[in-house]
Each structure stands twice: as structure tokens, then as C-alpha cells.
Design an enzyme around this catalytic site. Structure first.
Site, PDB file in Angstrom:
ATOM      1  N   MET A 177      15.936   2.702  -6.556  1.00  0.00           N
ATOM      2  CA  MET A 177      15.757   2.489  -5.127  1.00  0.00           C
ATOM      3  C   MET A 177      16.107   1.039  -4.801  1.00  0.00           C
ATOM      4  O   MET A 177      16.113   0.176  -5.676  1.00  0.00           O
ATOM      5  CB  MET A 177      14.314   2.773  -4.700  1.00  0.00           C
ATOM      6  CG  MET A 177      13.877   4.211  -4.848  1.00  0.00           C
ATOM      7  SD  MET A 177      12.190   4.446  -4.219  1.00  0.00           S
ATOM      8  CE  MET A 177      12.044   6.240  -4.347  1.00  0.00           C
ATOM      9  N   TYR A 218      -1.685   5.145 -13.834  1.00  0.00           N
ATOM     10  CA  TYR A 218      -1.714   5.170 -12.369  1.00  0.00           C
ATOM     11  C   TYR A 218      -2.729   6.235 -11.972  1.00  0.00           C
ATOM     12  O   TYR A 218      -2.574   7.408 -12.303  1.00  0.00           O
ATOM     13  CB  TYR A 218      -0.335   5.491 -11.801  1.00  0.00           C
ATOM     14  CG  TYR A 218       0.623   4.320 -11.842  1.00  0.00           C
ATOM     15  CD1 TYR A 218       0.790   3.495 -10.727  1.00  0.00           C
ATOM     16  CD2 TYR A 218       1.340   4.021 -13.000  1.00  0.00           C
ATOM     17  CE1 TYR A 218       1.660   2.417 -10.764  1.00  0.00           C
ATOM     18  CE2 TYR A 218       2.204   2.949 -13.046  1.00  0.00           C
ATOM     19  CZ  TYR A 218       2.359   2.149 -11.923  1.00  0.00           C
ATOM     20  OH  TYR A 218       3.227   1.074 -11.965  1.00  0.00           O
ATOM     21  N   HIS A 237      10.946  -3.377  -2.941  1.00  0.00           N
ATOM     22  CA  HIS A 237      10.690  -2.268  -3.867  1.00  0.00           C
ATOM     23  C   HIS A 237      11.975  -1.794  -4.534  1.00  0.00           C
ATOM     24  O   HIS A 237      12.974  -1.497  -3.879  1.00  0.00           O
ATOM     25  CB  HIS A 237      10.057  -1.088  -3.119  1.00  0.00           C
ATOM     26  CG  HIS A 237       9.796   0.109  -3.988  1.00  0.00           C
ATOM     27  ND1 HIS A 237       8.776   0.157  -4.901  1.00  0.00           N
ATOM     28  CD2 HIS A 237      10.445   1.302  -4.086  1.00  0.00           C
ATOM     29  CE1 HIS A 237       8.793   1.329  -5.531  1.00  0.00           C
ATOM     30  NE2 HIS A 237       9.796   2.036  -5.053  1.00  0.00           N
ATOM     31  N   HIS A 292      -4.324  -3.951 -12.041  1.00  0.00           N
ATOM     32  CA  HIS A 292      -3.063  -4.679 -11.864  1.00  0.00           C
ATOM     33  C   HIS A 292      -2.618  -4.688 -10.409  1.00  0.00           C
ATOM     34  O   HIS A 292      -2.292  -5.739  -9.855  1.00  0.00           O
ATOM     35  CB  HIS A 292      -1.984  -4.048 -12.742  1.00  0.00           C
ATOM     36  CG  HIS A 292      -0.702  -4.812 -12.755  1.00  0.00           C
ATOM     37  ND1 HIS A 292       0.303  -4.597 -11.847  1.00  0.00           N
ATOM     38  CD2 HIS A 292      -0.274  -5.809 -13.569  1.00  0.00           C
ATOM     39  CE1 HIS A 292       1.311  -5.420 -12.099  1.00  0.00           C
ATOM     40  NE2 HIS A 292       0.986  -6.162 -13.147  1.00  0.00           N
ATOM     41  N   HIS A 293      -2.569  -3.529  -9.784  1.00  0.00           N
ATOM     42  CA  HIS A 293      -2.289  -3.492  -8.349  1.00  0.00           C
ATOM     43  C   HIS A 293      -2.806  -2.189  -7.755  1.00  0.00           C
ATOM     44  O   HIS A 293      -3.094  -1.224  -8.475  1.00  0.00           O
ATOM     45  CB  HIS A 293      -0.789  -3.690  -8.041  1.00  0.00           C
ATOM     46  CG  HIS A 293       0.103  -2.559  -8.435  1.00  0.00           C
ATOM     47  ND1 HIS A 293       0.884  -2.567  -9.563  1.00  0.00           N
ATOM     48  CD2 HIS A 293       0.362  -1.364  -7.841  1.00  0.00           C
ATOM     49  CE1 HIS A 293       1.591  -1.457  -9.648  1.00  0.00           C
ATOM     50  NE2 HIS A 293       1.283  -0.700  -8.612  1.00  0.00           N
ATOM     51  N   HIS A 351      -3.138   0.936 -10.285  1.00  0.00           N
ATOM     52  CA  HIS A 351      -2.431   0.756 -11.551  1.00  0.00           C
ATOM     53  C   HIS A 351      -3.360  -0.017 -12.477  1.00  0.00           C
ATOM     54  O   HIS A 351      -3.662  -1.193 -12.237  1.00  0.00           O
ATOM     55  CB  HIS A 351      -1.131  -0.022 -11.326  1.00  0.00           C
ATOM     56  CG  HIS A 351      -0.434  -0.397 -12.599  1.00  0.00           C
ATOM     57  ND1 HIS A 351       0.539  -1.375 -12.658  1.00  0.00           N
ATOM     58  CD2 HIS A 351      -0.551   0.058 -13.875  1.00  0.00           C
ATOM     59  CE1 HIS A 351       0.960  -1.510 -13.891  1.00  0.00           C
ATOM     60  NE2 HIS A 351       0.320  -0.655 -14.650  1.00  0.00           N
ATOM     61  N   HIS A 365      12.926   0.408  -8.601  1.00  0.00           N
ATOM     62  CA  HIS A 365      12.343   0.968  -9.818  1.00  0.00           C
ATOM     63  C   HIS A 365      12.647   0.036 -10.987  1.00  0.00           C
ATOM     64  O   HIS A 365      12.835  -1.155 -10.812  1.00  0.00           O
ATOM     65  CB  HIS A 365      12.830   2.391 -10.027  1.00  0.00           C
ATOM     66  CG  HIS A 365      12.176   3.379  -9.094  1.00  0.00           C
ATOM     67  ND1 HIS A 365      12.540   4.696  -8.979  1.00  0.00           N
ATOM     68  CD2 HIS A 365      11.153   3.219  -8.203  1.00  0.00           C
ATOM     69  CE1 HIS A 365      11.794   5.310  -8.084  1.00  0.00           C
ATOM     70  NE2 HIS A 365      10.944   4.427  -7.590  1.00  0.00           N
TER      71      HIS A 365
END
Length: 625
Positions: free
Chosen positions: A488, A231, A413, A263-264, A334, A415
Site C-alpha cells: 500500500m 495483534y 501507511h 507497541h501500538h 499490537h 506494508h
């Protein structure tokens, strides 16, 4: 694999389907495809608007289109270096076991195409119902193109049901000839997975204004680290005294050759209460990263592999610049580099399209779901543990305008333990509409998704967000929090017009959690102490996770009162504090004992309600806390 009853499938009569299966099985086994074009119509190359590389080397490239009237997905697969065949398909979470596959294979003389499935041991079988329909095959200088289509729902229990949300695509490359489908050993081939949203919404692109300008937030010639996952964080700065504008569109900027590695990406705006932020360019997890960058969390744009340009509705734009807005932005990329390439330079990022001609409404972003707190926890060894967060009717009654708001996009979202996420709209105690749902959610594939239809939310409505977690690989409880091994449950909804409400979430009432810990302390043989002076995570880590303790915790999260967080952007709360849990979600079917789940949970809730507030020690051991 087709388990959802919400999709209708086009089934022929039994006799007709039996005849059709026999016919297509014969075609799958005997048809040579490499040098002929098959009958059937398929879109031209320009009609495949969505594209994604399947492998890190870019040897396999998938393009697709969606026909909602026909309920079909059209695929175009480019194989740049064909050897002796290919497996392509879908599975629940990217496994090659219990997968739905289209297989191209060669015995060294002829090549064949067929619809297949794998069992729980990974053994391939020809499907008696051929639902991957081959439309054409052609050679080109860049490689072999295969064109085929697949219905969303096929009525075949061996087939994957294509639904809204994330789809785990899998592929395998055959490097040696095989004499039959059954001879393919999937454990011995080069294989991988790619996550996409196949069912893209069919949205009309709004007309863009003539005074539109662009701004690129890109990495400054980064050398991608030679490791699988990185990241990368980079801080950019808007021009001095940059006035208020509306972002009306954004799209990815990918360095040529790095399409399979990026990737993003996300662009965050930093908090306005700080006058400046340190310039940083490096790994996001580096000890050298300034702590102040943790205050750059307001999402301006988010892109994930396979996503296209994002357009705001013509009535609204996302405000940035001007008074009360920070000049500092943080780009986060990422990089997924499983082949550990070295020396690859990258200047990817996101291109913002913005205008000074402000639209009718400022768009806003609101957080729904669970508060980031350890009072919400998942026991270890759970295959599908459910937690729910509420944006209550009392909060929306106070915070939303009379005319309501309109949600047009959503970013789910969690984890690493998250497996499913859904947000529903409830009105007058009844579920009215699904806002966004992903039954195959992956924390490794998060993007802002435009909704197929705008969702209107009015004062007094409730927004209920439910997350499902898997902790089978963990040996102790997973608590809520900011850490990657904490959890989360969030839905960032994009809406207009912007209101003061920025966070509408909940958590179980802490007082009832203390009752739970006291109950554990009183009714377990293990010598554990659940005292209030011990932190909540430590108390959860000490719980012996027997069936009783698991069931009572589920009951607590289902029936106990909740603490409501109804917050303005300034972090000041609207005057809403505590509430009963809304009961809009229907209760489940009878379980294996013949009970409706709520009945057993209510009994456990009664035990909780009778518990003492004090830390009394364990009566079985007479050991004081």
C-alpha cells in the site's frame, strides 16, 4: 550519515573545529563521570515531556525534550541496572553498522563517556568531533541518570542527521568490563532498537471544555500470548441511542508493567450499513475472527509507543455517535513480546475525551496515495523502487469547498516493504509545501502525527504521495493489495471542515499495463505468456525481471495516464476518471550514464505507446498465447 542538505549546521572555522575536536576527544577518553556532575545546564526531570522504554524489561528508559531555537535534542537516560556500560545511538534503520553512538564504558575501575561511530563491519571508533555533549550524571534509588544533548545537524559525516519523522534508536548493554572502546564487540552484547518520533511538534494545547467526558476503550484483561508478535482485536459498543459528540482529545491507557510490551493501538469505527457486529475478543489473525470485523476500518484514534496525548484543534472535533454512525468500535493492540513473557495480563487501550458541545467544524479523514490494486507492483530485488499516487486538481476542484480545507495531522501507511513516504502539496504545477514526510519510515511504527503547521488545501490543488520500497529480500514481484505481503501507499490526512471527499487516489491506467505485459511477452527469450485472461498478479509473477523489463515498468509508472479515484464516503465517485500524471515533482539529476533519468524513461514510454493492445504471442518462440 548526514546526507540531507536541507538542514543548516553550525560549523566552527576549520582551525577552531580541529582544536575543539582534540579537546573533546581528551575529555571523552579520560573523564570519570559516575560520581561527579559535569558543568553545563540541562532541563530538570519535569522538563522531559516525552518518554519511552528502550528494552522489553524496562531496564532502560529514555526521556527527551526538543529545543527548536537551539536546534538541540536533550536526552535523559535512566539505567536501572548498570553493569559495565551502555551504547545508545541512532542509525538509518536500526542497524549497529554505520551507527552514530554515545558510549558509556567501564574497565572495572573507572568509567568513561564518549561520542563514537561504527563502520560497516560494526567496529567502534572514537569520533574526532564529540557531538554528544554530556551535561550531567547522578545516582538515584531507581538507577543512574545520564543527561546529554545532541544537535539536530552537526556537520560531521559520521553523525546521524536528526530529521522529522521516525528515528531508529539503538542500544546495547555491556555485561563485562572492557579496557577500551575498540575492545567492545557489538555482536556479543545484548542489544535492541526502539522507534520514536524525536522531533515532536511544538503545539499549544487548546483549552478543554467543562462538559468534557471520557470513555475508555480497553482490552478486557487479556492474557498476552507468549509469542513475539500479536495483534489483538476487541469489539466494544457505544451506549444505545448515543447522540453525536465530538472527540477532542485522546491518550493511551497502559497497564502498569506492560509499557514495554504494548507497541501500538488503534480504535476503528465499524461501517454504519450493518445493524450489528459480533462481539469478539481474540487475535486479529485468528480463523475464529468474524469476517464482518473487516468492515471496521474508520480510524478514530491511533497511538504508538513514545506518542503523547493527541489534541484536536479548538475549531474542530471528530464526530462519533448519532444518526449515520455505527455504535460498534474495534480496538486493535499490537503486543511486542520478544522475551516471550508468559501469563502477563493486560487491560490497555485508549481513553477518548469527548463533548456534546459541538465545535465549529466536524473533522474529516481523507485517504491519499495509491488505490489498493495489483496494477501497481514492485519488482523483486529493488533497493529503492518508487511509486506515486495523485489526488488531482480535477478532483479537488470538484470536491473541496471554495474556502478550502485545513490539514492538521497525518498518518502514513505502507506494508512491510515501505521505507520512505512523503506527501507534497502542488499548486499551479509547482510544489508548494511538504504535508508530511518520513525518510526513515517503518511499517512497524505507525501513528497519527500532528503537523508542525496546518496545511491549507484549495480547489485545484494537487496532493502527491510518493512511497519508496525495498524488495531485496523477495524473489517475485510485490503487487498492491490488502495482504501484508502485498503493498500500500497511503496517507490518512486529518482535516477540517469535513467534506464528502473521503478517498482521493490513483493507479496507472489498466490499458497501459496491458501494453506493458504485451511488450514483455514480445521481447523476452523466456517462454512466458502475458495474456489478459491471466490475473494481473500472475502476470507480474511471470515477468523475467531483467534490466529492460524493470526500466520499462518504471517508465510506465512515471509517464502513463492514471485512473483517478475521487470518492465520496458512500463510495460513489465524483465525475473524474482518467488524467495525465501531474509533473510537479522536479526530475532527478543525471545518473551514472550522464543522462537525466526522464530522458531514458521517455524513450521507454515511447515503446510502450507503440505497443499493441492484443496478446500476440512471443515472436522469438512463435508460441501462441
Amino acid at each position: 550519515m548526514q546526507t540531507s542538505g536541507s538542514k543548516s549546521c553550525r560549523c566552527p572555522s576549520f582551525k577552531l573545529r580541529e582544536v575543539a575536536s582534540m579537546y573533546f576527544t581528551m575529555i571523552a577518553v579520560f573523564l570519570v563521570i559516575l560520581v561527579v556532575a559535569l558543568q553545563g545546564s540541562a532541563p530538570h526531570g519535569s522538563d522531559f515531556p516525552y518518554k519511552v522504554p528502550l528494552d522489553s524489561q524496562g531496564l532502560l528508559e529514555l526521556s527527551w525534550n526538543v529545543s527548536y531555537p537551539e536546534q538541540d535534542v536533550y536526552f535523559q537516560l535512566l539505567i536501572r541496572d548498570l553493569q559495565f556500560g551502555l551504547l545508545f545511538g541512532m542509525s538509518d534503520r536500526g542497524e549497529f553498522e554505520n551507527a552514530d553512538l554515545a558510549v558509556l564504558w567501564s574497565d572495572g575501575h573507572n568509567s568513561y563517556f564518549g561520542d563514537a561511530w561504527s563502520d560497516n563491519k560494526g567496529q567502534l571508533h572514537m569520533d574526532s568531533q564529540q557531538d554528544y555533549q554530556l551535561l550531567g550524571a547522578r545516582r538515584a534509588p531507581e538507577g543512574l541518570y545520564l543527561l546529554f544533548r545532541r544537535a539536530f545537524s552537526t556537520c560531521d559525516p559520521k553523525d546521524y542527521l536528526i530529521e522529522d519523522g521516525t528515528v531508529h534508536l539503538i542500544y546495547g548493554i555491556l555485561e563485562k568490563p572492557v579496557h577500551s572502546l575498540q575492545a567492545i564487540n557489538i555482536s556479543a552484547i545484548h542489544r535492541g532498537l526502539q522507534r520514536v518520533q524525536l522531533l515532536k511538534p511544538n503545539i499549544t494545547i487548546p483549552e478543554l471544555p467543562r462538559d468534557m467526558k471520557t470513555m475508555e476503550i480497553t482490552a478486557p484483561d487479556v492474557v498476552i500470548p507468549s509469542q513475539e508478535t500479536t495483534y489483538w482485536c476487541y469489539v466494544a459498543e457505544l451506549p444505545d441511542k448515543f447522540p453525536k459528540h465530538h472527540i477532542i482529545m485522546y491518550e493511551p491507557v497502559i497497564t502498569a508493567g506492560n509499557e514495554a510490551l504494548v507497541h501500538h493501538m488503534e480504535v476503528f469505527q465499524c461501517a454504519a450499513e450493518f445493524d450489528s457486529f459480533p462481539h469478539y475478543n481474540g487475535p486479529c489473525d485468528s480463523k475464529m475472527k468474524p469476517d464482518r470485523l473487516n468492515y471496521c476500518r474508520h480510524v478514530l484514534a491511533a497511538w504508538a509507543m513514545g506518542a503523547q496525548a493527541f489534541y484536536y484543534p479548538e475549531e474542530a472535533g471528530l464526530a462519533f455517535g448519532g444518526q449515520g454512525s455505527s455504535r460498534y468500535l474495534r480496538l486493535e493492540i499490537h503486543y511486542h513480546n520478544p522475551l516471550v513473557f508468559e501469563g502477563r495480563h493486560d487491560s490497555s487501550g485508549i481513553r477518548l475525551y469527548y463533548t456534546a458541545s459541538l465545535r465549529q467544524y466536524d473533522a474529516g479523514i481523507m485517504e491519499l496515495g495509491l488505490v489498493y490494486t495489483p496494477v501497481m507492483a514492485i519488482p523483486p530485488g529493488e533497493d529503492a523502487f518508487i511509486l506515486t499516487g495523485y489526488c488531482t486538481d480535477k478532483c479537488t476542484q470538484l470536491a473541496l469547498p471554495t474556502a478550502g480545507i485545513h490539514i492538521f495531522a497525518s498518518q502514513l501507511h505502507t506494508h512491510l516493504a515501505g521505507r520512505k513516504v512523503v506527501t507534497v502539496l502542488s499548486r499551479d504545477g509547482r510544489e508548494r509545501q511538504v504535508v508530511n514526510a518520513d525518510g526513515h519510515y517503518s511499517p512497524h511504527f505507525q501513528e497519527i502525527r500532528m503537523l508542525k503547521e496546518v496545511v491549507a488545501v484549495f480547489p485545484g490543488d494537487e496532493l502527491i504521495t510518493t512511497c519508496t520500497y525495498n524488495t531485496e529480500d523477495r524473489s517475485r514481484a510485490t503487487v498492491g493489495g490488502f495482504g501484508i505481503l502485498e503493498e500500500m501507499c497511503v496517507n490518512y490526512v486529518h482535516y477540517y471542515p469535513q467534506t464528502q471527499l473521503e478517498l482521493c487516489k490513483s493507479a496507472v491506467d489498466p490499458g497501459y499495463l496491458r501494453r506493458y505485459f504485451n511488450l514483455v511477452n514480445r521481447f523476452n527469450d523466456e517462454e512466458v505468456c502475458m495474456c489478459p485472461q491471466v490475473s494481473v498478479p500472475e502476470q507480474f509473477f511471470s515477468v523475467p525481471w531483467n534490466t529492460f523489463n524493470r526500466d520499462v515498468l518504471k517508465s510506465l509508472y512515471t509517464f502513463a495516464p492514471i485512473s483517478v479515484h475521487c470518492n465520496k464516503s458512500s463510495a460513489v465517485r465524483f465525475p473524474v476518471r482518467r488524467a495525465s500524471q501531474p509533473k510537479a515533482v522536479p526530475q532527478g539529476d543525471p545518473d551514472e550514464t550522464g543522462q537525466v533519468s526522464g530522458a531514458r524513461d521517455t524513450a521507454a514510454a515511447g515503446v510502450l505507446g507503440a505497443g499493441s493492445w492484443s496478446c500476440l504471442g512471443n515472436p522469438r518462440t512463435s508460441r501462441p498465447c
